[in-house]
Design a protein around this motif. Structure first.
Motif, PDB file in Angstrom:
ATOM      1  N   PHE A   1       0.827  -1.202   0.000  1.00  0.00           N
ATOM      2  CA  PHE A   1       0.000   0.000   0.000  1.00  0.00           C
ATOM      3  C   PHE A   1       0.859   1.249   0.000  1.00  0.00           C
ATOM      4  O   PHE A   1       0.572   2.217  -0.708  1.00  0.00           O
ATOM      5  CB  PHE A   1      -0.923  -0.004   1.223  1.00  0.00           C
ATOM      6  CG  PHE A   1      -1.798   1.216   1.310  1.00  0.00           C
ATOM      7  CD1 PHE A   1      -2.968   1.282   0.572  1.00  0.00           C
ATOM      8  CD2 PHE A   1      -1.451   2.281   2.115  1.00  0.00           C
ATOM      9  CE1 PHE A   1      -3.772   2.406   0.640  1.00  0.00           C
ATOM     10  CE2 PHE A   1      -2.245   3.409   2.192  1.00  0.00           C
ATOM     11  CZ  PHE A   1      -3.421   3.466   1.453  1.00  0.00           C
ATOM     12  N   ILE A   2       1.931   1.239   0.777  1.00  0.00           N
ATOM     13  CA  ILE A   2       2.810   2.403   0.853  1.00  0.00           C
ATOM     14  C   ILE A   2       3.494   2.644  -0.484  1.00  0.00           C
ATOM     15  O   ILE A   2       3.596   3.782  -0.940  1.00  0.00           O
ATOM     16  CB  ILE A   2       3.841   2.223   1.985  1.00  0.00           C
ATOM     17  CG1 ILE A   2       3.131   2.244   3.339  1.00  0.00           C
ATOM     18  CG2 ILE A   2       4.909   3.309   1.930  1.00  0.00           C
ATOM     19  CD1 ILE A   2       4.016   1.921   4.507  1.00  0.00           C
TER      20      ILE A   2
ATOM     21  N   ALA B   1       3.183   8.821  -3.186  1.00  0.00           N
ATOM     22  CA  ALA B   1       3.072  10.265  -3.428  1.00  0.00           C
ATOM     23  C   ALA B   1       1.906  10.867  -2.646  1.00  0.00           C
ATOM     24  O   ALA B   1       2.019  11.974  -2.096  1.00  0.00           O
ATOM     25  CB  ALA B   1       2.913  10.538  -4.917  1.00  0.00           C
ATOM     26  N   ARG B   2       0.805  10.158  -2.562  1.00  0.00           N
ATOM     27  CA  ARG B   2      -0.345  10.653  -1.802  1.00  0.00           C
ATOM     28  C   ARG B   2      -0.037  10.719  -0.314  1.00  0.00           C
ATOM     29  O   ARG B   2      -0.379  11.698   0.361  1.00  0.00           O
ATOM     30  CB  ARG B   2      -1.552   9.762  -2.047  1.00  0.00           C
ATOM     31  CG  ARG B   2      -2.094   9.884  -3.439  1.00  0.00           C
ATOM     32  CD  ARG B   2      -3.307   9.009  -3.627  1.00  0.00           C
ATOM     33  NE  ARG B   2      -3.775   9.161  -4.992  1.00  0.00           N
ATOM     34  CZ  ARG B   2      -4.273   8.188  -5.704  1.00  0.00           C
ATOM     35  NH1 ARG B   2      -4.378   6.978  -5.184  1.00  0.00           N
ATOM     36  NH2 ARG B   2      -4.682   8.396  -6.932  1.00  0.00           N
ATOM     37  N   LEU B   3       0.597   9.686   0.204  1.00  0.00           N
ATOM     38  CA  LEU B   3       0.953   9.683   1.622  1.00  0.00           C
ATOM     39  C   LEU B   3       1.952  10.788   1.944  1.00  0.00           C
ATOM     40  O   LEU B   3       1.859  11.438   2.982  1.00  0.00           O
ATOM     41  CB  LEU B   3       1.509   8.313   2.014  1.00  0.00           C
ATOM     42  CG  LEU B   3       0.501   7.165   1.977  1.00  0.00           C
ATOM     43  CD1 LEU B   3       1.214   5.835   2.179  1.00  0.00           C
ATOM     44  CD2 LEU B   3      -0.560   7.357   3.031  1.00  0.00           C
TER      45      LEU B   3
ATOM     46  N   VAL C   1      10.893  15.555   5.995  1.00  0.00           N
ATOM     47  CA  VAL C   1       9.921  15.570   4.895  1.00  0.00           C
ATOM     48  C   VAL C   1      10.643  15.687   3.557  1.00  0.00           C
ATOM     49  O   VAL C   1      10.286  15.016   2.581  1.00  0.00           O
ATOM     50  CB  VAL C   1       8.889  16.699   5.095  1.00  0.00           C
ATOM     51  CG1 VAL C   1       8.060  16.928   3.840  1.00  0.00           C
ATOM     52  CG2 VAL C   1       7.972  16.376   6.261  1.00  0.00           C
ATOM     53  N   LEU C   2      11.668  16.512   3.493  1.00  0.00           N
ATOM     54  CA  LEU C   2      12.433  16.633   2.247  1.00  0.00           C
ATOM     55  C   LEU C   2      13.143  15.329   1.899  1.00  0.00           C
ATOM     56  O   LEU C   2      13.184  14.917   0.739  1.00  0.00           O
ATOM     57  CB  LEU C   2      13.441  17.773   2.352  1.00  0.00           C
ATOM     58  CG  LEU C   2      12.852  19.176   2.338  1.00  0.00           C
ATOM     59  CD1 LEU C   2      13.948  20.189   2.621  1.00  0.00           C
ATOM     60  CD2 LEU C   2      12.176  19.468   1.024  1.00  0.00           C
TER      61      LEU C   2
ATOM     62  N   GLU D   1      12.526  12.630  -1.499  1.00  0.00           N
ATOM     63  CA  GLU D   1      13.505  12.013  -2.403  1.00  0.00           C
ATOM     64  C   GLU D   1      13.202  10.531  -2.581  1.00  0.00           C
ATOM     65  O   GLU D   1      13.257   9.998  -3.690  1.00  0.00           O
ATOM     66  CB  GLU D   1      14.916  12.206  -1.854  1.00  0.00           C
ATOM     67  CG  GLU D   1      16.000  11.545  -2.662  1.00  0.00           C
ATOM     68  CD  GLU D   1      16.166  12.108  -4.063  1.00  0.00           C
ATOM     69  OE1 GLU D   1      16.629  11.356  -4.944  1.00  0.00           O
ATOM     70  OE2 GLU D   1      15.836  13.279  -4.274  1.00  0.00           O
ATOM     71  N   VAL D   2      12.853   9.859  -1.503  1.00  0.00           N
ATOM     72  CA  VAL D   2      12.522   8.434  -1.577  1.00  0.00           C
ATOM     73  C   VAL D   2      11.251   8.234  -2.401  1.00  0.00           C
ATOM     74  O   VAL D   2      11.172   7.338  -3.247  1.00  0.00           O
ATOM     75  CB  VAL D   2      12.349   7.841  -0.158  1.00  0.00           C
ATOM     76  CG1 VAL D   2      11.844   6.413  -0.219  1.00  0.00           C
ATOM     77  CG2 VAL D   2      13.653   7.915   0.598  1.00  0.00           C
ATOM     78  N   VAL D   3      10.263   9.077  -2.189  1.00  0.00           N
ATOM     79  CA  VAL D   3       9.016   8.989  -2.953  1.00  0.00           C
ATOM     80  C   VAL D   3       9.288   9.184  -4.436  1.00  0.00           C
ATOM     81  O   VAL D   3       8.740   8.467  -5.280  1.00  0.00           O
ATOM     82  CB  VAL D   3       7.990  10.021  -2.439  1.00  0.00           C
ATOM     83  CG1 VAL D   3       6.805  10.141  -3.375  1.00  0.00           C
ATOM     84  CG2 VAL D   3       7.522   9.639  -1.047  1.00  0.00           C
ATOM     85  N   GLN D   4      10.143  10.130  -4.773  1.00  0.00           N
ATOM     86  CA  GLN D   4      10.477  10.369  -6.173  1.00  0.00           C
ATOM     87  C   GLN D   4      11.120   9.130  -6.800  1.00  0.00           C
ATOM     88  O   GLN D   4      10.795   8.757  -7.926  1.00  0.00           O
ATOM     89  CB  GLN D   4      11.423  11.553  -6.292  1.00  0.00           C
ATOM     90  CG  GLN D   4      11.859  11.837  -7.713  1.00  0.00           C
ATOM     91  CD  GLN D   4      12.883  12.960  -7.787  1.00  0.00           C
ATOM     92  OE1 GLN D   4      13.239  13.553  -6.789  1.00  0.00           O
ATOM     93  NE2 GLN D   4      13.357  13.230  -8.977  1.00  0.00           N
TER      94      GLN D   4
END
Length: 72
Positions: free
Chosen positions: A3-4, A9-11, A41-42, A46-49
């Motif tokens: 799910f994560i 990106a939404r989370l 958060v920054l 980077e991980v989300v990207q």
């Protein structure tokens, strides 16, 4: 964990908005705490990207319209 990865990106957007709201509406928070949360958060961004880039590459390779070498 699936799910994560599927909704990273939404989370991330929810967490970033929550940090901003808490920093604005809660009086008396130490500035070091707010800066630490902003840095976290920054870093998470980077991980989300990278997760989103991996999903995009996987989808492009799976598409019959594009050859695998066009993705790299």
């Amino acid at each position: 964990m699936g799910f994560i990865q599927a909704h990273s990106a939404r989370l991330y957007a929810i967490v970033a908005a929550a940090v901003a709201l808490v920093a604005h509406y809660v009086d008396g928070l130490p500035q070091a705490l707010i800066l630490g949360l902003a840095a976290a958060v920054l870093g998470t961004g980077e991980v989300v990207q990278r997760v989103e880039d991996a999903k995009t590459k996987a989808a492009a390779v799976a598409s019959p319209a594009l050859p695998p070498e066009a993705v790299e």
